[in-house]
Motif scaffolding. Sequence first.
Motif, mmCIF file in Angstrom:
data_model
loop_
_atom_site.group_PDB
_atom_site.id
_atom_site.type_symbol
_atom_site.label_atom_id
_atom_site.label_comp_id
_atom_site.label_asym_id
_atom_site.label_seq_id
_atom_site.Cartn_x
_atom_site.Cartn_y
_atom_site.Cartn_z
ATOM 1 N N TYR A 155 0.804 -1.216 0.000
ATOM 2 C CA TYR A 155 0.000 0.000 0.000
ATOM 3 C C TYR A 155 0.837 1.266 0.000
ATOM 4 O O TYR A 155 0.293 2.349 -0.126
ATOM 5 C CB TYR A 155 -0.951 0.012 1.195
ATOM 6 C CG TYR A 155 -2.067 -0.971 1.002
ATOM 7 C CD1 TYR A 155 -3.156 -0.661 0.212
ATOM 8 C CD2 TYR A 155 -2.010 -2.232 1.569
ATOM 9 C CE1 TYR A 155 -4.173 -1.566 0.000
ATOM 10 C CE2 TYR A 155 -3.025 -3.146 1.367
ATOM 11 C CZ TYR A 155 -4.102 -2.807 0.578
ATOM 12 O OH TYR A 155 -5.103 -3.715 0.364
ATOM 13 N N GLY A 156 2.123 1.167 0.158
ATOM 14 C CA GLY A 156 2.977 2.343 0.142
ATOM 15 C C GLY A 156 3.935 2.325 1.310
ATOM 16 O O GLY A 156 4.020 1.356 2.057
ATOM 17 N N SER A 157 4.633 3.416 1.467
ATOM 18 C CA SER A 157 5.588 3.572 2.554
ATOM 19 C C SER A 157 4.994 4.473 3.618
ATOM 20 O O SER A 157 4.331 5.462 3.306
ATOM 21 C CB SER A 157 6.883 4.195 2.037
ATOM 22 O OG SER A 157 7.723 4.560 3.118
ATOM 23 N N GLU A 158 5.239 4.124 4.867
ATOM 24 C CA GLU A 158 4.765 4.995 5.931
ATOM 25 C C GLU A 158 5.602 6.268 6.029
ATOM 26 O O GLU A 158 5.285 7.161 6.806
ATOM 27 C CB GLU A 158 4.728 4.267 7.275
ATOM 28 C CG GLU A 158 6.044 3.721 7.746
ATOM 29 C CD GLU A 158 5.903 2.843 8.973
ATOM 30 O OE1 GLU A 158 6.203 3.339 10.074
ATOM 31 O OE2 GLU A 158 5.501 1.679 8.831
ATOM 32 N N GLN A 199 0.837 9.578 0.641
ATOM 33 C CA GLN A 199 -0.042 9.059 -0.401
ATOM 34 C C GLN A 199 -1.156 10.085 -0.540
ATOM 35 O O GLN A 199 -1.590 10.658 0.451
ATOM 36 C CB GLN A 199 -0.637 7.712 0.002
ATOM 37 C CG GLN A 199 0.382 6.704 0.482
ATOM 38 C CD GLN A 199 1.315 6.254 -0.604
ATOM 39 O OE1 GLN A 199 0.879 5.908 -1.680
ATOM 40 N NE2 GLN A 199 2.599 6.261 -0.331
ATOM 41 N N GLU A 200 -1.630 10.297 -1.744
ATOM 42 C CA GLU A 200 -2.652 11.321 -1.944
ATOM 43 C C GLU A 200 -4.052 10.750 -1.739
ATOM 44 O O GLU A 200 -4.430 9.779 -2.373
ATOM 45 C CB GLU A 200 -2.534 11.924 -3.340
ATOM 46 C CG GLU A 200 -3.326 13.181 -3.504
ATOM 47 C CD GLU A 200 -2.906 14.000 -4.706
ATOM 48 O OE1 GLU A 200 -3.257 15.175 -4.739
ATOM 49 O OE2 GLU A 200 -2.225 13.461 -5.592
ATOM 50 N N VAL A 223 6.232 15.659 0.339
ATOM 51 C CA VAL A 223 5.731 14.289 0.493
ATOM 52 C C VAL A 223 5.654 13.885 1.970
ATOM 53 O O VAL A 223 5.869 12.736 2.312
ATOM 54 C CB VAL A 223 6.587 13.273 -0.307
ATOM 55 C CG1 VAL A 223 6.401 13.457 -1.789
ATOM 56 C CG2 VAL A 223 8.052 13.364 0.084
ATOM 57 N N PRO A 269 4.273 12.445 5.125
ATOM 58 C CA PRO A 269 3.196 11.476 5.339
ATOM 59 C C PRO A 269 2.335 11.780 6.558
ATOM 60 O O PRO A 269 1.345 11.104 6.791
ATOM 61 C CB PRO A 269 3.954 10.173 5.549
ATOM 62 C CG PRO A 269 5.224 10.612 6.209
ATOM 63 C CD PRO A 269 5.570 11.926 5.555
ATOM 64 N N LEU A 286 -1.602 7.610 6.048
ATOM 65 C CA LEU A 286 -1.796 6.321 5.375
ATOM 66 C C LEU A 286 -2.239 5.237 6.359
ATOM 67 O O LEU A 286 -3.180 4.478 6.085
ATOM 68 C CB LEU A 286 -0.518 5.895 4.655
ATOM 69 C CG LEU A 286 -0.554 4.541 3.955
ATOM 70 C CD1 LEU A 286 -1.645 4.491 2.893
ATOM 71 C CD2 LEU A 286 0.810 4.228 3.331
#
Length: 186
Positions: free
Chosen positions: A59-62, A66-67, A125, A127, A176
């Motif tokens: 799901y991505g990186s912490e 993420q948008e 970016v 988070p 996220l």
Amino acid sequence: MIKIIKILRPALMCFVVMSVICGIFYTTAVTGVAQVIFPKKSNGSIIEVALKDGTKQTYGSELIAQEFSKKEYLIGRPMGNSNLSPTSEDQKHIVNDRIKWWHKLDPSNNKAIPADLVTASGSGVDPNITPQAADYQVIRISKERGISEKKVRDTVEKYTTGRLLGFLGEPSVNVLKVNLDLDGLI
């Protein structure tokens, strides 16, 4: 010609030796130590969820934003950065446009919009958002998901980190992780 070779030979040898030491040995040693001591962080703090079929979904990186822009999600800082002065007219217009966007997204919310929801971070970016920015969104998320405000607040609290050593930095909420938890994925 022989003089040039005598001068260049030591320089080239030094270049080759230092390239091997710094480019191969040092980076291999640092990477190896990081993999042993901090394996999750050295691999980018990737969030993966095990699926029923035994595979994993990434799901991505912490560590990288993420948008999110749908009403049922916690929305983070604006993506992208700018080198505009905080007092420039262009920056004022950008911030005013973002304020209008927030009012359009959640017209019933008349609280003051926290600054981190209308200004990009230095990296563009980030988070995380402030606990105040998360709290600003709780009622909207609760209504959109049909869950209690308490459940949303508890989820936000779960992914809120405090100050390092109790006095360094500011508390922050990982956007996220909150959204994945609200979706029932983590």
